[in-house]
Motif scaffolding. Sequence first.
Motif, mmCIF file in Angstrom:
data_model
loop_
_atom_site.group_PDB
_atom_site.id
_atom_site.type_symbol
_atom_site.label_atom_id
_atom_site.label_comp_id
_atom_site.label_asym_id
_atom_site.label_seq_id
_atom_site.Cartn_x
_atom_site.Cartn_y
_atom_site.Cartn_z
ATOM 1 N N GLU A 1 0.876 -1.168 0.000
ATOM 2 C CA GLU A 1 0.000 0.000 0.000
ATOM 3 C C GLU A 1 0.914 1.218 0.000
ATOM 4 O O GLU A 1 2.001 1.176 0.540
ATOM 5 N N ASN A 2 0.437 2.320 -0.583
ATOM 6 C CA ASN A 2 1.273 3.511 -0.505
ATOM 7 C C ASN A 2 0.638 4.605 0.332
ATOM 8 O O ASN A 2 1.142 5.709 0.395
ATOM 9 N N SER A 3 -0.493 4.279 0.970
ATOM 10 C CA SER A 3 -1.119 5.312 1.802
ATOM 11 C C SER A 3 -1.950 4.696 2.913
ATOM 12 O O SER A 3 -2.288 3.513 2.872
ATOM 13 N N ILE A 4 -2.274 5.523 3.910
ATOM 14 C CA ILE A 4 -3.253 5.107 4.920
ATOM 15 C C ILE A 4 -4.278 6.219 5.105
ATOM 16 O O ILE A 4 -3.969 7.398 4.935
ATOM 17 N N GLY A 5 -5.488 5.814 5.438
ATOM 18 C CA GLY A 5 -6.566 6.769 5.681
ATOM 19 C C GLY A 5 -7.012 6.669 7.130
ATOM 20 O O GLY A 5 -6.353 6.016 7.943
ATOM 21 N N PRO A 6 -8.159 7.286 7.452
ATOM 22 C CA PRO A 6 -8.672 7.226 8.822
ATOM 23 C C PRO A 6 -8.920 5.769 9.241
ATOM 24 O O PRO A 6 -9.285 4.943 8.407
ATOM 25 N N PHE A 7 -8.703 5.469 10.482
ATOM 26 C CA PHE A 7 -8.896 4.130 11.061
ATOM 27 C C PHE A 7 -7.921 3.092 10.526
ATOM 28 O O PHE A 7 -8.102 1.909 10.715
ATOM 29 N N GLN A 8 -6.903 3.541 9.845
ATOM 30 C CA GLN A 8 -5.843 2.603 9.449
ATOM 31 C C GLN A 8 -4.589 2.998 10.209
ATOM 32 O O GLN A 8 -4.460 4.144 10.639
ATOM 33 N N SER A 9 -3.677 2.074 10.339
ATOM 34 C CA SER A 9 -2.461 2.413 11.061
ATOM 35 C C SER A 9 -1.288 1.595 10.540
ATOM 36 O O SER A 9 -1.456 0.634 9.795
ATOM 37 N N ILE A 10 -0.120 2.018 10.918
ATOM 38 C CA ILE A 10 1.105 1.284 10.572
ATOM 39 C C ILE A 10 1.763 0.909 11.895
ATOM 40 O O ILE A 10 2.137 1.781 12.671
ATOM 41 N N SER A 11 1.851 -0.395 12.158
ATOM 42 C CA SER A 11 2.508 -0.812 13.397
ATOM 43 C C SER A 11 3.945 -1.200 13.067
ATOM 44 O O SER A 11 4.309 -1.341 11.892
ATOM 45 N N GLY B 1 6.897 -3.136 12.078
ATOM 46 C CA GLY B 1 6.961 -4.380 11.314
ATOM 47 C C GLY B 1 6.224 -4.278 9.994
ATOM 48 O O GLY B 1 6.486 -5.040 9.071
ATOM 49 N N THR B 2 5.300 -3.323 9.889
ATOM 50 C CA THR B 2 4.652 -3.113 8.587
ATOM 51 C C THR B 2 5.123 -1.781 8.015
ATOM 52 O O THR B 2 5.612 -0.925 8.741
ATOM 53 N N THR B 3 4.992 -1.652 6.718
ATOM 54 C CA THR B 3 5.474 -0.441 6.052
ATOM 55 C C THR B 3 4.512 -0.055 4.942
ATOM 56 O O THR B 3 3.645 -0.851 4.565
ATOM 57 N N ILE B 4 4.678 1.147 4.415
ATOM 58 C CA ILE B 4 4.033 1.476 3.145
ATOM 59 C C ILE B 4 5.136 1.779 2.131
ATOM 60 O O ILE B 4 6.225 2.225 2.504
ATOM 61 N N VAL B 5 4.847 1.517 0.863
ATOM 62 C CA VAL B 5 5.849 1.617 -0.194
ATOM 63 C C VAL B 5 5.305 2.527 -1.286
ATOM 64 O O VAL B 5 4.122 2.450 -1.626
ATOM 65 N N SER B 6 6.160 3.393 -1.827
ATOM 66 C CA SER B 6 5.703 4.279 -2.903
ATOM 67 C C SER B 6 5.271 3.434 -4.098
ATOM 68 O O SER B 6 5.746 2.312 -4.288
ATOM 69 N N LYS B 7 4.385 3.970 -4.912
ATOM 70 C CA LYS B 7 3.791 3.216 -6.019
ATOM 71 C C LYS B 7 4.846 2.578 -6.929
ATOM 72 O O LYS B 7 4.713 1.440 -7.355
ATOM 73 N N ASP B 8 5.918 3.331 -7.190
ATOM 74 C CA ASP B 8 6.963 2.794 -8.074
ATOM 75 C C ASP B 8 7.952 1.874 -7.342
ATOM 76 O O ASP B 8 8.920 1.394 -7.939
ATOM 77 N N GLY B 9 7.725 1.664 -6.053
ATOM 78 C CA GLY B 9 8.553 0.717 -5.316
ATOM 79 C C GLY B 9 9.933 1.228 -4.919
ATOM 80 O O GLY B 9 10.766 0.461 -4.434
#
Length: 446
Positions: free
Chosen positions: A21-31, A33-41
């Motif tokens: 995923e490259n984004s988070i919205g309301p009620f989502q979180s990043i703990s 051990g997890t990450t978000i990655v830009s669309k192009d990786g």
Amino acid sequence: MAFYLAFILSLSLFQTVSVAENSIGPFQSISDGTTIVSKDGVFEFGFFSLGNSKNRYVGIWYKKIPVQTVVWVANRCKPINDSSGLLTINSTGNLVLLHQNKSIVWSTSSSKQAKKPRVQLLDSGNLVLKDEEDRSSQAYLWQSFDYPSDTLLPGMEFGWDSRRGLNRKLSAWKKWDDPCPEDFSFSVELEHDSYPDACIRKGTATHYRAGPWNGIGISGAPDLRANHAFDSHYFYLGNSLNYGYNLKNSSVTIIIVLNQTNRLLQHLLWMEGDQSWSVYASSPRDYCDKYGICGANGNCVISETAVCQCLEGFKPKSRVKWDLRDWSEGCIRENPLSCEDGDKVEDDFVKLDGIKMPDTRNSWFNDSMNLEECRIKCLNNCSCVAYSNRDIRGEGKGCRIWFGDLMDIRQISGNGQELYIRIPPLELGLCFLFSHASPLTSNSFC
Ligand SMILES: *[C@@H]1O[C@H](CO)[C@@H](O)[C@H](O)[C@H]1NC(C)=O
Ligand SMILES: *[C@@H]1O[C@H](CO)[C@@H](O)[C@H](O)[C@H]1NC(C)=O
Ligand SMILES: *[C@@H]1O[C@H](CO)[C@@H](O)[C@H](O)[C@H]1NC(C)=O
Ligand SMILES: *[C@@H]1O[C@H](CO)[C@@H](O)[C@H](O)[C@H]1NC(C)=O
Ligand SMILES: *[C@@H]1O[C@H](CO)[C@@H](O)[C@H](O)[C@H]1NC(C)=O
Ligand SMILES: *[C@@H]1O[C@H](CO)[C@@H](O)[C@H](O)[C@H]1NC(C)=O
Ligand SMILES: *[C@@H]1O[C@H](CO)[C@@H](O)[C@H](O)[C@H]1NC(C)=O
């Protein structure tokens, strides 16, 4: 009890996003051990540690580069000591980093509350907070590019944004395993006359001065100019000076990093073959780039065996020390100026060519004056020691005059500017005799 319920509720509502995923919205979180990655990786955002330390930081790094390369850190001086960190968007629309205790370790600072907030990691490596309801506004509510750590990425703007009151500067990590800044920074500084000069400072001392804006670039920093690898641009507006660069070939990776350990601002190029970063350019580049190395009224000429030379009309303050290559005391006038003696004969000026402009701390400017008006302005004030055009584009325009000692002048091949230095009239008659002895200084009046 109410708090407890809210807590349980929030735990069940927060879904942790998965990688890719490259984004988070309301009620989502990043703990942790997890990450978000830009669309192009290319970029990844999440929790990381440095070396053997158990300290957890939140930041952005190059995902595909095997050598850990962190380009931005959120909680630079406030690491989390366990894996309980959680990033989430709070009810008033800010991204917050929470520790187990639900204490806020770090947060974004949006001045406006988003109706539908979303935090996204862009392909540029910029982490942005935006309002999905507000399609009219292109502006982000917050972006990591406005709060640089030690790295300038392509596409990022550096310097003053007076409209938003932002000073985007680089501050080096204390050590390779501690992203907290110590006292080494690179910024565009506003002088007393609101004139920007870009400097690296160690504490309050100037370590390196890139030089003032001259209409084209920064006079003492040729490495920041466009070259075959990148396009650079400057915006100079009012008292804002911004710098940025973009890569000509997107498959090439270049970053600009300020490093406290080696005291350098470096352009690093990723070498795919070697799987390592190689230094493409460094500032300060050489001995002459060290701030004020030749002392007051000295000129640093890297090609000479004795690199420091007194400006024309000046002599070493201490001949003994100077001959032992201790330049720290600098140079003083050989003969007093005519205006100091109250003489009727006007002082004159010698032209010094191809130099990095002296420190602008004790200077004054007027953008509507031409060079001749500038000369007269200088002549009419006995504290004025030198003048030059402020903008060197075309024929040159604008006026800058300096008072007191001239600091941090160096000879620069190719990109230097012209400076007119005040001398007593007596020396003018003699200059013809001496002009051949100093090929680097040409006397326009001889
Ligand atoms: C981690 O930090 C918290 C306070 O932020 C402290 O109470 C706790 O003892 C620390 N834990 C360790 C293992 O150091
Ligand atoms: C959300 O975070 C911001 C920044 O820390 C803070 O000012 C605001 O009070 C927080 N909102 C709530 C409801 O906690
Ligand atoms: C919990 O948070 C409060 C307030 O933020 C703080 O004073 C306290 O030390 C924290 N306790 C622990 C065990 O981390
Ligand atoms: C700074 O440079 C040194 C030596 O070149 C290197 O070992 C270190 O990792 C660099 N520090 C950072 C924070 O990149
Ligand atoms: C861009 O860089 C890649 C890798 O170095 C190279 O193979 C390619 O030819 C370059 N493209 C251009 C247009 O220069
Ligand atoms: C700047 O120079 C112009 C033209 O000589 C003059 O009209 C103006 O008053 C000057 N401004 C200042 C602040 O000295
Ligand atoms: C000369 O310049 C200095 C420094 O800006 C200023 O303080 C002084 O008033 C000026 N003198 C005259 C005669 O204009």
